[in-house]
Design a protein around this motif. Structure first.
Motif, PDB file in Angstrom:
ATOM      1  N   GLN A   4      23.279 158.966 -10.257  1.00 60.30           N
ATOM      2  CA  GLN A   4      23.161 157.657 -10.764  1.00 60.30           C
ATOM      3  C   GLN A   4      21.333 157.523 -10.620  1.00 60.30           C
ATOM      4  OE1 GLN A   4      26.001 156.044  -7.930  1.00 60.30           O
ATOM      5  NE2 GLN A   4      24.280 154.907  -7.222  1.00 60.30           N
ATOM      6  N   GLN A   5      20.745 156.585 -11.129  1.00 61.35           N
ATOM      7  CA  GLN A   5      19.422 156.239 -11.207  1.00 61.35           C
ATOM      8  C   GLN A   5      19.103 155.246 -10.041  1.00 61.35           C
ATOM      9  OE1 GLN A   5      18.784 159.098 -13.081  1.00 61.35           O
ATOM     10  NE2 GLN A   5      17.077 158.041 -13.651  1.00 61.35           N
ATOM     11  N   ASP A   6      19.853 154.623  -9.698  1.00 63.36           N
ATOM     12  CA  ASP A   6      19.455 153.831  -8.222  1.00 63.36           C
ATOM     13  C   ASP A   6      20.522 153.747  -7.345  1.00 63.36           C
ATOM     14  OD1 ASP A   6      17.110 151.887  -9.504  1.00 63.36           O
ATOM     15  OD2 ASP A   6      18.497 152.079 -11.200  1.00 63.36           O
ATOM     16  N   ILE A   7      20.283 153.723  -6.298  1.00 60.63           N
ATOM     17  CA  ILE A   7      21.052 154.010  -5.230  1.00 60.63           C
ATOM     18  C   ILE A   7      20.703 153.225  -4.033  1.00 60.63           C
ATOM     19  CG2 ILE A   7      22.156 155.517  -3.247  1.00 60.63           C
ATOM     20  CD1 ILE A   7      21.072 157.980  -5.089  1.00 60.63           C
ATOM     21  N   ASP A   8      21.453 152.281  -3.308  1.00 57.72           N
ATOM     22  CA  ASP A   8      21.208 151.542  -2.224  1.00 57.72           C
ATOM     23  C   ASP A   8      21.994 152.142  -0.944  1.00 57.72           C
ATOM     24  OD1 ASP A   8      19.777 149.493  -3.694  1.00 57.72           O
ATOM     25  OD2 ASP A   8      21.525 148.718  -4.406  1.00 57.72           O
ATOM     26  N   ALA A   9      21.293 152.134   0.162  1.00 54.80           N
ATOM     27  CA  ALA A   9      21.696 152.542   1.493  1.00 54.80           C
ATOM     28  C   ALA A   9      20.932 151.830   2.683  1.00 54.80           C
ATOM     29  CB  ALA A   9      21.392 154.144   1.579  1.00 54.80           C
ATOM     30  N   ASP A  10      21.382 152.176   3.802  1.00 51.45           N
ATOM     31  CA  ASP A  10      20.773 151.502   5.093  1.00 51.45           C
ATOM     32  C   ASP A  10      19.475 152.257   5.241  1.00 51.45           C
ATOM     33  OD1 ASP A  10      22.345 149.313   5.766  1.00 51.45           O
ATOM     34  OD2 ASP A  10      23.858 150.740   6.404  1.00 51.45           O
ATOM     35  N   VAL A  11      19.716 153.908   5.085  1.00 51.74           N
ATOM     36  CA  VAL A  11      18.680 154.706   5.508  1.00 51.74           C
ATOM     37  C   VAL A  11      18.323 155.799   4.429  1.00 51.74           C
ATOM     38  CG1 VAL A  11      17.788 156.267   7.294  1.00 51.74           C
ATOM     39  CG2 VAL A  11      19.155 154.316   8.000  1.00 51.74           C
ATOM     40  N   VAL A  12      17.406 155.980   3.898  1.00 52.92           N
ATOM     41  CA  VAL A  12      17.019 156.923   3.000  1.00 52.92           C
ATOM     42  C   VAL A  12      16.489 158.331   3.758  1.00 52.92           C
ATOM     43  CG1 VAL A  12      16.027 157.927   0.938  1.00 52.92           C
ATOM     44  CG2 VAL A  12      16.549 155.576   1.158  1.00 52.92           C
ATOM     45  N   ILE A  13      17.153 159.513   3.599  1.00 55.45           N
ATOM     46  CA  ILE A  13      16.913 160.587   4.236  1.00 55.45           C
ATOM     47  C   ILE A  13      16.051 161.707   3.311  1.00 55.45           C
ATOM     48  CG2 ILE A  13      17.461 162.511   5.712  1.00 55.45           C
ATOM     49  CD1 ILE A  13      19.753 160.830   6.705  1.00 55.45           C
ATOM     50  N   LEU A 257      15.292 159.021 -10.442  1.00 54.73           N
ATOM     51  CA  LEU A 257      16.028 158.452  -9.623  1.00 54.73           C
ATOM     52  C   LEU A 257      15.536 157.628  -8.391  1.00 54.73           C
ATOM     53  CD1 LEU A 257      19.132 160.259  -7.629  1.00 54.73           C
ATOM     54  CD2 LEU A 257      17.535 158.958  -6.293  1.00 54.73           C
ATOM     55  N   VAL A 258      16.030 156.656  -8.129  1.00 51.75           N
ATOM     56  CA  VAL A 258      15.342 155.755  -6.996  1.00 51.75           C
ATOM     57  C   VAL A 258      16.512 155.440  -5.871  1.00 51.75           C
ATOM     58  CG1 VAL A 258      14.308 153.457  -6.679  1.00 51.75           C
ATOM     59  CG2 VAL A 258      13.728 154.679  -8.851  1.00 51.75           C
ATOM     60  N   ALA A 259      15.869 155.368  -4.761  1.00 53.98           N
ATOM     61  CA  ALA A 259      16.602 155.156  -3.549  1.00 53.98           C
ATOM     62  C   ALA A 259      16.092 153.862  -2.698  1.00 53.98           C
ATOM     63  CB  ALA A 259      17.399 156.332  -2.651  1.00 53.98           C
ATOM     64  N   ARG A 260      16.805 152.811  -2.491  1.00 52.74           N
ATOM     65  CA  ARG A 260      16.401 151.876  -1.675  1.00 52.74           C
ATOM     66  C   ARG A 260      17.141 151.653  -0.300  1.00 52.74           C
ATOM     67  NH1 ARG A 260      16.867 150.158  -6.978  1.00 52.74           N
ATOM     68  NH2 ARG A 260      14.620 149.798  -7.847  1.00 52.74           N
ATOM     69  N   GLY A 261      16.309 151.358   0.607  1.00 54.46           N
ATOM     70  CA  GLY A 261      16.775 151.042   1.940  1.00 54.46           C
ATOM     71  C   GLY A 261      16.235 150.241   3.081  1.00 54.46           C
ATOM     72  N   ARG A 262      16.527 150.218   4.108  1.00 59.63           N
ATOM     73  CA  ARG A 262      15.724 149.640   5.100  1.00 59.63           C
ATOM     74  C   ARG A 262      14.832 150.512   5.958  1.00 59.63           C
ATOM     75  NH1 ARG A 262      20.015 146.174   8.783  1.00 59.63           N
ATOM     76  NH2 ARG A 262      21.362 147.842   8.203  1.00 59.63           N
ATOM     77  N   ARG A 263      15.136 151.708   6.145  1.00 62.55           N
ATOM     78  CA  ARG A 263      14.518 152.635   6.684  1.00 62.55           C
ATOM     79  C   ARG A 263      14.307 154.011   6.109  1.00 62.55           C
ATOM     80  NH1 ARG A 263      13.748 148.623   9.038  1.00 62.55           N
ATOM     81  NH2 ARG A 263      13.417 148.360  11.431  1.00 62.55           N
ATOM     82  N   VAL A 264      13.530 154.864   6.261  1.00 68.71           N
ATOM     83  CA  VAL A 264      13.351 156.314   5.804  1.00 68.71           C
ATOM     84  C   VAL A 264      13.194 157.278   6.712  1.00 68.71           C
ATOM     85  CG1 VAL A 264      11.021 156.090   4.962  1.00 68.71           C
ATOM     86  CG2 VAL A 264      12.444 157.599   3.807  1.00 68.71           C
ATOM     87  N   ILE A 265      13.871 158.329   6.876  1.00 66.48           N
ATOM     88  CA  ILE A 265      13.390 159.411   7.663  1.00 66.48           C
ATOM     89  C   ILE A 265      13.147 160.577   6.608  1.00 66.48           C
ATOM     90  CG2 ILE A 265      14.473 161.124   9.165  1.00 66.48           C
ATOM     91  CD1 ILE A 265      16.532 159.361   9.826  1.00 66.48           C
ATOM     92  N   VAL A 266      11.963 161.122   6.963  1.00 65.82           N
ATOM     93  CA  VAL A 266      11.355 162.378   6.173  1.00 65.82           C
ATOM     94  C   VAL A 266      11.509 163.462   7.028  1.00 65.82           C
ATOM     95  CG1 VAL A 266       9.201 163.036   5.228  1.00 65.82           C
ATOM     96  CG2 VAL A 266       9.419 160.567   5.187  1.00 65.82           C
ATOM     97  N   ALA A 267      12.510 164.117   6.645  1.00 65.00           N
ATOM     98  CA  ALA A 267      12.976 165.288   7.450  1.00 65.00           C
ATOM     99  C   ALA A 267      12.487 166.796   6.662  1.00 65.00           C
ATOM    100  CB  ALA A 267      14.460 165.183   7.742  1.00 65.00           C
TER     101      ALA A 267
END
Length: 457
Positions: A4-13, A257-267
């Protein structure tokens, strides 16, 4: 997860290597919702197992764990991945500084004095490393002095014989995958301190970093982790932009694709993290840091024979040589399989030089080296495969990032410190077994726990 093109999550990794998936699992356990965006078409990052012949996987990426890698042993047991000991019976073959090819017993007898010199320097490294705090290496008492010189310059100043100095270079490059002339002495001491002592780094027998392998290949670890969080992973999603505010992030990928969250971890490795655009831009010190964190240069070449003929001659499949192209090799035969498999390492300058040659030319040069050490039977493998990591678009080098002179003291504080809602996690940022699988787990768990604590508050 559906494309999907839009994703909602607490944390994007960002990144489905070991750090990213460990972080995702830990967040799920805390009842937070992660989404993992992976640029490649597979999970695992710098772990890559390929089945080159039916039932015969080889490790083009991470391969071993060591006796003190408690997190990895626990993870393997939890995921149902069995382990087995690295084969180490027999003698190593040496060819150093014009000595010609010598069996281990003869080499140790002829160069006993030189090996004593080497042991003296290793013990001194252990002593100095204890003065480096792994969380803040730039605060070591002699940090400025140690960070101003290279590991190679310090080695050169120890008055070592050519044999001892060459052995020290080969062993160190085997860990860092860059020449010691490119690495800060402080960074070398930091690496030793995160791993315990030099004997744990350099040994392959009991107590070393390369004592144990995984049944089915190392990729069984990320594959089984991915199965636990499969509906939260999106492949073929290279991240291009991270927009961040005081409490939200929006992560945009190539393809829309776009993901939205409250935090992001760049791993992902720091150098790749520096290629992502950030809005607002990150601080100058963070950007200057990532400009100074190149990945190492390494490749692995596998020769597969109908049998491990070197064992019958009393060899363990390991060679140490400054003649090359490979500086080291390893017996990587599989249990309950009759094939003989020798892995040859090309690291640092060897990877850079021979990795650019045509495959046939590189294979011929490596074959000639094996013949010098193990005789004519080495000339006719059933199969050959190699792989150079700097050519891989979403990795651009292995095994890890190495800090040159003045980087730790000038920029080190920015390596793992969060920037608002942005957290960093890769084995390069670990404070325990940095640059190893154990370090990747350490980094992923640390970043996830920091977010759990923040969002719980």
């Amino acid at each position: 997860m559906p494309n999907q093109q839009d994703i909602d999550a607490d944390v994007v990794i960002v990144g489905a290597g070991l750090s990213g998936m460990i972080a995702a699992r830990k967040l799920l356990e805390a009842r937070l919702t992660p989404v993992v965006l992976e640029a490649d078409d597979r999970v695992g990052g710098r772990i890559l197992t390929e089945e080159v012949m039916p039932g015969l996987p080889v490790e083009l990426g991470a391969q071993w764990i060591g006796d003190t890698h408690e997190r990895m042993f626990a993870l393997a047991a939890e995921l149902g991945v069995e382990t087995y000991p690295q084969f180490d019976d027999g003698e190593t073959s040496y060819d150093l500084v014009g000595s010609g090819v010598l069996r281990e017993s003869e080499f140790h007898s002829r160069f006993a004095g030189e090996l004593a010199e080497l042991e003296r320097v290793l013990r001194r490294l252990d002593e100095l490393a204890t003065e480096v705090p792994v969380e803040t290496p730039w605060l070591a008492p002699q940090a400025a002095e140690w960070d101003a010189i290279t590991a190679g310059a310090w080695y050169d100043a120890q008055g070592l014989s050519p044999v001892a100095r060459t052995l020290l270079e080969i062993c160190t490059v085997g860990i860092l995958a860059v020449p010691t002339a490119e690495v800060s002495f402080l960074h070398l001491l930091f690496t030793i301190q995160t791993c315990g002592v030099t004997s744990e780094l350099f040994a392959e027998s009991e107590g070393g970093a390369q004592t144990t392998r995984f049944v089915g290949g190392t990729s069984e670890i990320p594959r089984r982790l991915a199965a636990l969080i499969a509906d939260r992973i999106v492949l073929n999603a290279p991240v291009q932009l991270i927009e961040h505010s005081a409490d939200t992030v929006t992560v945009s990928c190539r393809g829309g694709l776009v993901a939205r969250g409250r935090r992001v971890i760049v791993a992902i490795s720091p150098t790749l993290a520096g290629r992502i655009m950030y809005d607002p831009p990150l601080s100058g010190i963070r950007d200057q840091l990532t400009q100074r964190l190149p990945n190492g240069s390494s490749m692995k070449a596998f020769f597969i024979y109908d049998e491990p003929f070197w064992r019958a001659d009393g060899f363990n499949g390991q060679l140490i040589s400054d003649v090359g192209p490979a500086r080291m090799s390893n017996d990587t035969c599989l249990p309950r399989d009759d094939h003989g498999v020798i892995l040859m390492f090309l690291e640092g300058d060897q990877a850079r030089t021979f990795g650019r040659l045509p495959l046939a030319e590189r294979r011929a040069a490596l074959t000639a080296e094996l013949v010098r050490h193990y005789g004519s039977k080495a000339a006719k493998p059933e199969f050959y495969v190699d792989g150079e990591w700097s050519d891989r678009q979403w990795t651009r080098g292995c095994y890890n990032a190495n800090l040159g002179p003045h980087v730790w003291t000038s920029y080190g504080a920015a390596l793992s410190a969060p920037i608002g809602v942005i957290h960093w996690a890769s084995t390069d940022t670990a404070t325990y077994w940095s640059a190893y699988l154990e370090g990747a787990v350490d980094a992923g768990e640390r970043a996830a726990q920091a977010i759990i604590d923040e969002l719980a508050g």
